[in-house]
Write a protein that holds these residues in place. Sequence first.
Motif, PDB file in Angstrom:
ATOM      1  N   ALA A  46      14.891  51.895  59.457  1.00 10.96           N
ATOM      2  CA  ALA A  46      16.088  52.296  58.721  1.00 10.96           C
ATOM      3  C   ALA A  46      17.008  51.101  58.481  1.00 10.96           C
ATOM      4  O   ALA A  46      17.537  50.910  57.379  1.00 10.96           O
ATOM      5  CB  ALA A  46      16.829  53.394  59.484  1.00 10.96           C
ATOM      6  N   SER A 100      15.366  48.629  55.932  1.00  9.73           N
ATOM      7  CA  SER A 100      15.411  49.149  54.558  1.00  9.73           C
ATOM      8  C   SER A 100      16.813  49.048  53.983  1.00  9.73           C
ATOM      9  O   SER A 100      16.995  48.682  52.812  1.00  9.73           O
ATOM     10  CB  SER A 100      14.938  50.606  54.537  1.00  9.73           C
ATOM     11  OG  SER A 100      13.603  50.709  54.981  1.00  9.73           O
ATOM     12  N   TRP A 101      17.818  49.358  54.790  1.00 10.51           N
ATOM     13  CA  TRP A 101      19.194  49.284  54.308  1.00 10.51           C
ATOM     14  C   TRP A 101      19.597  47.843  53.993  1.00 10.51           C
ATOM     15  O   TRP A 101      20.261  47.583  52.985  1.00 10.51           O
ATOM     16  CB  TRP A 101      20.140  49.887  55.340  1.00 10.51           C
ATOM     17  CG  TRP A 101      21.577  49.793  54.951  1.00 10.51           C
ATOM     18  CD1 TRP A 101      22.538  48.991  55.481  1.00 10.51           C
ATOM     19  CD2 TRP A 101      22.223  50.533  53.909  1.00 10.51           C
ATOM     20  NE1 TRP A 101      23.740  49.173  54.856  1.00 10.51           N
ATOM     21  CE2 TRP A 101      23.576  50.125  53.874  1.00 10.51           C
ATOM     22  CE3 TRP A 101      21.795  51.495  52.999  1.00 10.51           C
ATOM     23  CZ2 TRP A 101      24.497  50.647  52.977  1.00 10.51           C
ATOM     24  CZ3 TRP A 101      22.715  52.021  52.100  1.00 10.51           C
ATOM     25  CH2 TRP A 101      24.039  51.602  52.093  1.00 10.51           C
ATOM     26  N   LEU A 125      18.257  46.796  50.707  1.00  9.52           N
ATOM     27  CA  LEU A 125      18.965  47.393  49.573  1.00  9.52           C
ATOM     28  C   LEU A 125      20.277  46.669  49.285  1.00  9.52           C
ATOM     29  O   LEU A 125      20.582  46.352  48.132  1.00  9.52           O
ATOM     30  CB  LEU A 125      19.233  48.879  49.835  1.00  9.52           C
ATOM     31  CG  LEU A 125      18.032  49.824  49.806  1.00  9.52           C
ATOM     32  CD1 LEU A 125      18.490  51.257  50.008  1.00  9.52           C
ATOM     33  CD2 LEU A 125      17.264  49.701  48.503  1.00  9.52           C
ATOM     34  N   THR A 146      20.254  47.991  43.279  1.00 12.09           N
ATOM     35  CA  THR A 146      20.489  49.227  44.025  1.00 12.09           C
ATOM     36  C   THR A 146      21.522  50.105  43.329  1.00 12.09           C
ATOM     37  O   THR A 146      21.357  51.325  43.222  1.00 12.09           O
ATOM     38  CB  THR A 146      20.960  48.899  45.449  1.00 12.09           C
ATOM     39  OG1 THR A 146      19.964  48.097  46.104  1.00 12.09           O
ATOM     40  CG2 THR A 146      21.193  50.164  46.249  1.00 12.09           C
ATOM     41  N   TRP A 154      21.148  53.964  41.946  1.00 12.17           N
ATOM     42  CA  TRP A 154      22.098  55.002  42.340  1.00 12.17           C
ATOM     43  C   TRP A 154      22.747  55.646  41.120  1.00 12.17           C
ATOM     44  O   TRP A 154      22.946  56.861  41.084  1.00 12.17           O
ATOM     45  CB  TRP A 154      23.176  54.395  43.240  1.00 12.17           C
ATOM     46  CG  TRP A 154      22.724  54.199  44.655  1.00 12.17           C
ATOM     47  CD1 TRP A 154      21.600  54.703  45.239  1.00 12.17           C
ATOM     48  CD2 TRP A 154      23.394  53.442  45.665  1.00 12.17           C
ATOM     49  NE1 TRP A 154      21.517  54.308  46.550  1.00 12.17           N
ATOM     50  CE2 TRP A 154      22.605  53.535  46.844  1.00 12.17           C
ATOM     51  CE3 TRP A 154      24.562  52.693  45.694  1.00 12.17           C
ATOM     52  CZ2 TRP A 154      22.966  52.905  48.032  1.00 12.17           C
ATOM     53  CZ3 TRP A 154      24.933  52.069  46.881  1.00 12.17           C
ATOM     54  CH2 TRP A 154      24.142  52.175  48.038  1.00 12.17           C
ATOM     55  N   TYR A 161      12.532  55.454  54.154  1.00 11.26           N
ATOM     56  CA  TYR A 161      13.975  55.259  54.301  1.00 11.26           C
ATOM     57  C   TYR A 161      14.582  54.655  53.034  1.00 11.26           C
ATOM     58  O   TYR A 161      15.720  54.976  52.675  1.00 11.26           O
ATOM     59  CB  TYR A 161      14.269  54.375  55.511  1.00 11.26           C
ATOM     60  CG  TYR A 161      14.290  55.141  56.807  1.00 11.26           C
ATOM     61  CD1 TYR A 161      15.365  55.963  57.122  1.00 11.26           C
ATOM     62  CD2 TYR A 161      13.235  55.061  57.704  1.00 11.26           C
ATOM     63  CE1 TYR A 161      15.387  56.684  58.306  1.00 11.26           C
ATOM     64  CE2 TYR A 161      13.248  55.778  58.891  1.00 11.26           C
ATOM     65  CZ  TYR A 161      14.329  56.587  59.186  1.00 11.26           C
ATOM     66  OH  TYR A 161      14.345  57.307  60.352  1.00 11.26           O
ATOM     67  N   THR A 162      13.826  53.805  52.358  1.00 11.72           N
ATOM     68  CA  THR A 162      14.321  53.261  51.093  1.00 11.72           C
ATOM     69  C   THR A 162      14.541  54.378  50.075  1.00 11.72           C
ATOM     70  O   THR A 162      15.582  54.442  49.401  1.00 11.72           O
ATOM     71  CB  THR A 162      13.329  52.228  50.536  1.00 11.72           C
ATOM     72  OG1 THR A 162      13.174  51.159  51.470  1.00 11.72           O
ATOM     73  CG2 THR A 162      13.819  51.669  49.209  1.00 11.72           C
ATOM     74  N   TYR A 177      17.588  56.430  51.072  1.00 10.30           N
ATOM     75  CA  TYR A 177      18.855  55.769  50.738  1.00 10.30           C
ATOM     76  C   TYR A 177      19.131  55.816  49.241  1.00 10.30           C
ATOM     77  O   TYR A 177      20.273  56.020  48.818  1.00 10.30           O
ATOM     78  CB  TYR A 177      18.827  54.312  51.211  1.00 10.30           C
ATOM     79  CG  TYR A 177      18.830  54.153  52.713  1.00 10.30           C
ATOM     80  CD1 TYR A 177      19.506  55.051  53.523  1.00 10.30           C
ATOM     81  CD2 TYR A 177      18.148  53.103  53.321  1.00 10.30           C
ATOM     82  CE1 TYR A 177      19.505  54.907  54.902  1.00 10.30           C
ATOM     83  CE2 TYR A 177      18.143  52.946  54.695  1.00 10.30           C
ATOM     84  CZ  TYR A 177      18.823  53.849  55.485  1.00 10.30           C
ATOM     85  OH  TYR A 177      18.824  53.703  56.845  1.00 10.30           O
ATOM     86  N   GLY A 183      22.329  57.946  48.227  1.00 12.68           N
ATOM     87  CA  GLY A 183      23.383  57.179  47.566  1.00 12.68           C
ATOM     88  C   GLY A 183      23.695  57.716  46.183  1.00 12.68           C
ATOM     89  O   GLY A 183      24.863  57.815  45.782  1.00 12.68           O
ATOM     90  N   ALA A 201      18.803  63.151  48.565  1.00 11.63           N
ATOM     91  CA  ALA A 201      18.069  62.610  49.710  1.00 11.63           C
ATOM     92  C   ALA A 201      16.664  63.203  49.787  1.00 11.63           C
ATOM     93  O   ALA A 201      15.685  62.492  50.046  1.00 11.63           O
ATOM     94  CB  ALA A 201      18.837  62.892  50.998  1.00 11.63           C
ATOM     95  N   TRP A 217      13.206  61.068  49.421  1.00 11.32           N
ATOM     96  CA  TRP A 217      12.216  61.073  50.505  1.00 11.32           C
ATOM     97  C   TRP A 217      10.843  61.514  49.985  1.00 11.32           C
ATOM     98  O   TRP A 217       9.826  60.855  50.253  1.00 11.32           O
ATOM     99  CB  TRP A 217      12.696  61.993  51.616  1.00 11.32           C
ATOM    100  CG  TRP A 217      11.804  62.018  52.832  1.00 11.32           C
ATOM    101  CD1 TRP A 217      10.664  62.738  52.999  1.00 11.32           C
ATOM    102  CD2 TRP A 217      11.974  61.266  54.037  1.00 11.32           C
ATOM    103  NE1 TRP A 217      10.116  62.506  54.232  1.00 11.32           N
ATOM    104  CE2 TRP A 217      10.898  61.600  54.898  1.00 11.32           C
ATOM    105  CE3 TRP A 217      12.924  60.361  54.484  1.00 11.32           C
ATOM    106  CZ2 TRP A 217      10.768  61.056  56.170  1.00 11.32           C
ATOM    107  CZ3 TRP A 217      12.793  59.823  55.754  1.00 11.32           C
ATOM    108  CH2 TRP A 217      11.726  60.163  56.575  1.00 11.32           C
TER     109      TRP A 217
END
Length: 317
Positions: A26, A29-30, A33, A40, A44, A239-240, A243, A247, A296, A300
Motif C-alpha cells: 500500500a 503504490s501510494w 502515485l 495521477t 482521478w 492498491y494502485t 487509490y 481518489g 474504490a 480494485w
Amino acid sequence: MSSSSRQTREGWSRIAAWRSQHRSAATSSWQKLIARPVATGMVWLVVAISLALPGAMLLTLDNLRPLIPDLERPAQVSVMLDGELDLEQAEALQRELGTWDTVEDVTLVRRDEALVVFGEQTGLSGLLTSLDHNPLPHALLVSPTAPRTNTALSQLVKAIDGLSGVDRVIVDSQWMSRLDQALLATERWGLALGAAMVLGAILALANTLHFAIDARREEILVVRVIGGSPGFIRRPFLYTGLYFGAGGGVLAGLMLWVLSLWIAGPVNALFALYGSPGQIQSPGVGYPSALIALGAGLGWLTSWTASARYFSRLDAS
C-alpha cells in the motif's frame, strides 16, 4: 514448548507477515502515485467526471420527486351535477362530500355564476341572456387531500361518480401519468448515462493499469523466478487501482457538493416564486460515501482483471 503453543505463534507470525506485506504494498503504490501528480490527477479527474455526472442527475431527481406532488398535481376535481338538481340538493351534496376523509375542500359553483363566467370568457354574454333557461348545471370543485397520487385520485373519482345526482366527473389525469413516465424515463436515462460513464472510467483505469503493470515487467519476472506468489505480485497493482478509484470518488463527491451549493440559491428562489416550501437538499454524507465506495470497488476490480489478464498472457508467452 507445546505443539499447540508453537502453532499459535506460527499463526500470529503469518498474520504479522501478511499485514506487513500489505502495508508495504500500500505504501509503495501510494508513493508511486504521488511521484507522478499530473498523471495521477488526470486519472482521478476522468474517474470523478464519470461518477459525478450520473450522480448529479440522480441527486436532482431525488430532490425533485418529493416536490412534484405539491407543485404539479391538480388541486381540484370538477364534478358536474345532474341538470335537474336544484340548489338545495347541490348544497346537500356539497356538505356530504365535505365530510369525506379524502376530500380537503368542496366549492359549489352555482349554475348562474357558471353562466356569467362562460359568457365573459366566450364573449357570448348577450346571446346567453336571451336564452329561456340556463343550460348549465350546478358544479362542485373538489380538492382532494394529500398525497394526490394517481391511485388515490382514481379512487376518489370513482367514489364521487357513484353518487346520486352526479352527471360527470372531470379530471385531467393523463398528464399526471405523462409526468410520472417522464420522471421514470429521466431516471432510466440517468442510469444508462451512469453505466456508460462508469464503463468509460473502467476502460481508462484498465488502460492506465495495463501500462503500469507493463512498466514493471522485469520486476515481475524477477519476483516470479525467486518464488513470489501471484497474490504477492498482484498486490501493489490492486492498491494502485484502489487509490485511483477512491481518489476519483473523493473528487466526484467534492464536485457534487460544489454543484449543489452553486445551484441551490437560484433553484430555491424558483421554488419560492411558485409557492413551494421545498429546497434543494445537499448530497449529505450518503452520496459522497457511495461515490467513494463505488470508485474504490471499480478500481480494485479493474486492477484485478487487468493484472490477471496480463499475467495469463505472460504465462502464455
